[in-house]
Design a protein around this motif. Structure first.
Motif: not given
Length: 146
Positions: A43-56, A58-71
């Protein structure tokens, strides 16, 4: 002395993993942690992916944030599920029967334990105990009647 083992099978579209910790209480708790933890992480990954797609972008910071949020989300929801599953099994052993009352008691205890651990106050402990008991009971009724 208890031993740990890992066994799994993959049949499309169902994934079934079982872990034998040598104790039914531990087995159920770990199983609940893994299954619901995976749901929370997804669920956390899907939510973060949605925000990345909406923003248009992707960055390393986005990936790190998504991973931390998933954990974080996986561990949080997995812990709650593990406490609930273990508590329900314990209540079943104490009462000597398997029925909806076990779910109600385990849901109430889990709601109270999780809230008390987060220092939200006495009123919130009571409210979440009632909510946990109601949700667990409703889940059991839906599971067995529909």
């Amino acid at each position: 002395m208890p031993t740990s083992s890992f066994a799994g099978s993959l049949k499309t579209p169902k994934v079934n993993v079982s872990i034998d910790m040598g104790n039914p209480l531990l087995n159920l708790s770990v199983d609940g942690f893994l299954k619901i933890g995976a749901v929370g992480a997804t669920r956390a990954l899907a939510e973060d992916a949605y925000h990345v797609v909406k923003k248009g972008s992707i960055s390393r910071n986005n990936v790190e944030h998504a991973f931390k949020n998933m954990c974080k989300e996986g561990a949080y929801w997995g812990s709650i599920a593990g406490v609930y599953m273990g508590t329900e099994y314990g209540v079943e052993c104490i009462r000597g029967t398997r029925d909806w009352k076990n779910a109600m008691i385990a849901g109430a205890l889990t709601g109270a334990i999780v809230t008390a651990a987060s220092n939200k106050g006495k009123d919130k402990v009571v409210v979440n105990a009632i909510t946990g008991g109601a949700l667990a009971t409703a889940s059991q009724f839906l599971h067995y009647h529909f």
